[in-house]
Design a protein around this motif. Structure first.
Motif, PDB file in Angstrom:
ATOM      1  N   THR A 198       0.830  -1.203   0.000  1.00 40.22           N
ATOM      2  CA  THR A 198       0.000   0.000   0.000  1.00 40.22           C
ATOM      3  C   THR A 198       0.869   1.260   0.000  1.00 40.22           C
ATOM      4  OG1 THR A 198      -1.795  -1.115   1.183  1.00 40.22           O
ATOM      5  CG2 THR A 198      -1.746   1.293   1.280  1.00 40.22           C
ATOM      6  N   GLY A 199       0.627   2.129  -0.971  1.00 40.17           N
ATOM      7  CA  GLY A 199       1.370   3.382  -1.056  1.00 40.17           C
ATOM      8  C   GLY A 199       2.778   3.251  -1.572  1.00 40.17           C
ATOM      9  N   ARG A 200       3.172   2.078  -2.048  1.00 43.35           N
ATOM     10  CA  ARG A 200       4.538   1.847  -2.504  1.00 43.35           C
ATOM     11  C   ARG A 200       4.672   2.183  -3.989  1.00 43.35           C
ATOM     12  NH1 ARG A 200       6.869   0.544   2.111  1.00 43.35           N
ATOM     13  NH2 ARG A 200       5.251  -1.006   2.339  1.00 43.35           N
ATOM     14  N   PRO A 201       5.600   3.059  -4.358  1.00 43.84           N
ATOM     15  CA  PRO A 201       5.836   3.321  -5.781  1.00 43.84           C
ATOM     16  C   PRO A 201       6.373   2.063  -6.470  1.00 43.84           C
ATOM     17  CG  PRO A 201       6.785   5.073  -4.431  1.00 43.84           C
ATOM     18  CD  PRO A 201       6.406   3.950  -3.502  1.00 43.84           C
ATOM     19  N   VAL A 202       5.782   1.727  -7.621  1.00 47.23           N
ATOM     20  CA  VAL A 202       6.139   0.505  -8.342  1.00 47.23           C
ATOM     21  C   VAL A 202       6.336   0.814  -9.823  1.00 47.23           C
ATOM     22  CG1 VAL A 202       5.420  -1.833  -8.974  1.00 47.23           C
ATOM     23  CG2 VAL A 202       4.858  -0.940  -6.706  1.00 47.23           C
ATOM     24  N   LEU A 203       7.401   0.260 -10.384  1.00 47.41           N
ATOM     25  CA  LEU A 203       7.661   0.304 -11.817  1.00 47.41           C
ATOM     26  C   LEU A 203       7.497  -1.117 -12.351  1.00 47.41           C
ATOM     27  CD1 LEU A 203      10.821   1.943 -13.491  1.00 47.41           C
ATOM     28  CD2 LEU A 203       9.625  -0.005 -14.429  1.00 47.41           C
ATOM     29  N   LEU A 204       6.702  -1.271 -13.403  1.00 46.48           N
ATOM     30  CA  LEU A 204       6.400  -2.586 -13.949  1.00 46.48           C
ATOM     31  C   LEU A 204       7.135  -2.824 -15.268  1.00 46.48           C
ATOM     32  CD1 LEU A 204       2.534  -2.655 -13.384  1.00 46.48           C
ATOM     33  CD2 LEU A 204       4.326  -3.586 -11.903  1.00 46.48           C
ATOM     34  N   GLY A 205       7.642  -4.030 -15.419  1.00 49.82           N
ATOM     35  CA  GLY A 205       8.281  -4.424 -16.661  1.00 49.82           C
ATOM     36  C   GLY A 205       7.899  -5.845 -17.012  1.00 49.82           C
ATOM     37  N   ALA A 206       8.020  -6.178 -18.305  1.00 47.83           N
ATOM     38  CA  ALA A 206       7.697  -7.531 -18.749  1.00 47.83           C
ATOM     39  C   ALA A 206       8.487  -7.851 -20.010  1.00 47.83           C
ATOM     40  CB  ALA A 206       6.202  -7.679 -19.018  1.00 47.83           C
ATOM     41  N   THR A 207       8.689  -9.134 -20.241  1.00 52.28           N
ATOM     42  CA  THR A 207       9.381  -9.607 -21.435  1.00 52.28           C
ATOM     43  C   THR A 207       8.541 -10.690 -22.096  1.00 52.28           C
ATOM     44  OG1 THR A 207      10.615 -11.262 -20.145  1.00 52.28           O
ATOM     45  CG2 THR A 207      11.675  -9.113 -20.496  1.00 52.28           C
ATOM     46  N   GLY A 208       8.719 -10.833 -23.397  1.00 54.36           N
ATOM     47  CA  GLY A 208       7.986 -11.848 -24.128  1.00 54.36           C
ATOM     48  C   GLY A 208       8.596 -12.080 -25.488  1.00 54.36           C
ATOM     49  N   GLY A 209       8.162 -13.138 -26.138  1.00 54.60           N
ATOM     50  CA  GLY A 209       8.738 -13.477 -27.427  1.00 54.60           C
ATOM     51  C   GLY A 209       8.390 -12.505 -28.531  1.00 54.60           C
ATOM     52  N   THR A 210       7.155 -11.987 -28.508  1.00 53.59           N
ATOM     53  CA  THR A 210       6.718 -11.068 -29.554  1.00 53.59           C
ATOM     54  C   THR A 210       5.991  -9.878 -28.939  1.00 53.59           C
ATOM     55  OG1 THR A 210       4.532 -12.091 -29.868  1.00 53.59           O
ATOM     56  CG2 THR A 210       6.382 -13.037 -31.099  1.00 53.59           C
ATOM     57  N   ALA A 211       5.880  -8.824 -29.737  1.00 52.22           N
ATOM     58  CA  ALA A 211       5.247  -7.589 -29.261  1.00 52.22           C
ATOM     59  C   ALA A 211       3.757  -7.773 -28.989  1.00 52.22           C
ATOM     60  CB  ALA A 211       5.465  -6.477 -30.284  1.00 52.22           C
ATOM     61  N   ARG A 212       3.155  -8.830 -29.521  1.00 58.16           N
ATOM     62  CA  ARG A 212       1.716  -9.022 -29.298  1.00 58.16           C
ATOM     63  C   ARG A 212       1.391  -9.315 -27.837  1.00 58.16           C
ATOM     64  NH1 ARG A 212      -0.252 -14.508 -29.936  1.00 58.16           N
ATOM     65  NH2 ARG A 212       1.494 -15.996 -30.070  1.00 58.16           N
ATOM     66  N   HIS A 213       2.410  -9.622 -27.028  1.00 58.15           N
ATOM     67  CA  HIS A 213       2.184  -9.840 -25.595  1.00 58.15           C
ATOM     68  C   HIS A 213       2.241  -8.538 -24.790  1.00 58.15           C
ATOM     69  CE1 HIS A 213       2.264 -14.150 -25.980  1.00 58.15           C
ATOM     70  NE2 HIS A 213       3.474 -14.150 -26.505  1.00 58.15           N
ATOM     71  N   SER A 214       2.562  -7.423 -25.430  1.00 57.08           N
ATOM     72  CA  SER A 214       2.853  -6.193 -24.683  1.00 57.08           C
ATOM     73  C   SER A 214       1.651  -5.673 -23.899  1.00 57.08           C
ATOM     74  CB  SER A 214       3.362  -5.113 -25.631  1.00 57.08           C
ATOM     75  OG  SER A 214       2.399  -4.807 -26.617  1.00 57.08           O
ATOM     76  N   LEU A 215       0.430  -5.896 -24.415  1.00 58.55           N
ATOM     77  CA  LEU A 215      -0.750  -5.384 -23.723  1.00 58.55           C
ATOM     78  C   LEU A 215      -0.999  -6.083 -22.392  1.00 58.55           C
ATOM     79  CD1 LEU A 215      -3.284  -4.815 -26.648  1.00 58.55           C
ATOM     80  CD2 LEU A 215      -1.985  -3.112 -25.361  1.00 58.55           C
ATOM     81  N   ALA A 216      -0.333  -7.219 -22.164  1.00 61.39           N
ATOM     82  CA  ALA A 216      -0.514  -7.919 -20.888  1.00 61.39           C
ATOM     83  C   ALA A 216      -0.097  -7.041 -19.710  1.00 61.39           C
ATOM     84  CB  ALA A 216       0.294  -9.215 -20.884  1.00 61.39           C
ATOM     85  N   LEU A 217       0.851  -6.156 -19.924  1.00 59.57           N
ATOM     86  CA  LEU A 217       1.253  -5.253 -18.841  1.00 59.57           C
ATOM     87  C   LEU A 217       0.079  -4.411 -18.363  1.00 59.57           C
ATOM     88  CD1 LEU A 217       4.806  -3.869 -19.725  1.00 59.57           C
ATOM     89  CD2 LEU A 217       4.076  -4.796 -17.521  1.00 59.57           C
ATOM     90  N   GLU A 218      -0.742  -3.952 -19.302  1.00 57.59           N
ATOM     91  CA  GLU A 218      -1.829  -3.037 -18.950  1.00 57.59           C
ATOM     92  C   GLU A 218      -3.117  -3.761 -18.571  1.00 57.59           C
ATOM     93  OE1 GLU A 218      -1.063   0.043 -18.494  1.00 57.59           O
ATOM     94  OE2 GLU A 218       0.950  -0.384 -19.247  1.00 57.59           O
ATOM     95  N   HIS A 219      -3.377  -4.936 -19.151  1.00 53.58           N
ATOM     96  CA  HIS A 219      -4.647  -5.596 -18.821  1.00 53.58           C
ATOM     97  C   HIS A 219      -4.501  -6.680 -17.763  1.00 53.58           C
ATOM     98  CE1 HIS A 219      -4.029  -9.478 -20.834  1.00 53.58           C
ATOM     99  NE2 HIS A 219      -3.687  -8.890 -21.957  1.00 53.58           N
TER     100      HIS A 219
END
Length: 204
Positions: free
Chosen positions: A109-130
């Motif tokens: 709670t209240g902790r600043p967080v930076l999110l990152g992700a890796t995947g084989g193709t760019a089509r996985h990129s929306l997983a960060l947001e959804h």
């Protein structure tokens, strides 16, 4: 001079890992941002693959091993968090989710967080947001606006030093600014972090 502690959680399964590589680059960008703000930084890196069996055991028993407890304490006590996961089947990895499932309630709670992700193709990129961002929003973290996804092709020389590098630098700067302006938040329930199963047995 202000001082802050940053916890870095990498859920990569292989060694070497592109997930760990992205985590390291986000860490360096955050450190550079805090340097410019005159803030000293202590960094605690947590490789979840090293705690995989203990995470499962904790899920089943409710008690962390000594090494997992140290990892949980590091995340719950940090002023900021970088969390990076590989994307499988359009979502975070099971190990990544399981680790955050065993954190004490309100630990982020209240902790600043930076999110990152890796995947084989760019089509996985929306997983960060959804998938990933909603989980940390539910945990009441303060998620910085810029998240960073790196596909396999993004590590090519031109991409890695172009758009990907710019996104990493922007995300690191955003996390640094949040960490600098917020006073560190104490863990909400320190007693939940204070004892392992072995320690409880020794007190009988």
């Amino acid at each position: 001079m202000k001082q802050r502690t940053l916890a870095v959680v990498s859920a990569g399964l292989s060694q070497p890992s592109s997930t760990r590589l992205l985590a390291d680059q986000l860490t360096a960008a955050t450190r550079d941002g805090l340097d410019k703000l005159g803030v000293r930084l202590d960094i605690e890196v947590i490789e979840l693959r090293d705690h995989a069996h203990d995470v499962v055991n904790h899920t089943l028993t409710g008690f962390p091993s000594a090494s997992l407890k140290r990892a949980i304490d590091a995340v719950a006590g940090a002023a900021g968090l970088i969390a990076v996961t590989p994307i499988f089947n359009a979502s975070y990895s099971g190990l990544f989710k399981s680790f955050f499932d065993v954190l004490p309630d309100r630990a982020l709670t209240g902790r600043p967080v930076l999110l990152g992700a890796t995947g084989g193709t760019a089509r996985h990129s929306l997983a960060l947001e959804h998938a990933v961002r909603p989980m940390f929003t539910y945990l009441r973290s303060v998620v910085v606006p810029t998240s960073v996804f790196a596909a396999t092709d993004d590590w090519a020389a031109d991409s890695a030093e172009g758009e990907l590098r710019g996104r990493i630098n922007r995300a690191g700067r955003e996390l640094a600014e949040e960490m600098e302006r917020r006073e560190p938040v104490a863990p909400a329930d320190p007693f939940a972090l204070s004892a392992t199963f072995e320690e409880l047995l020794s007190n009988e």
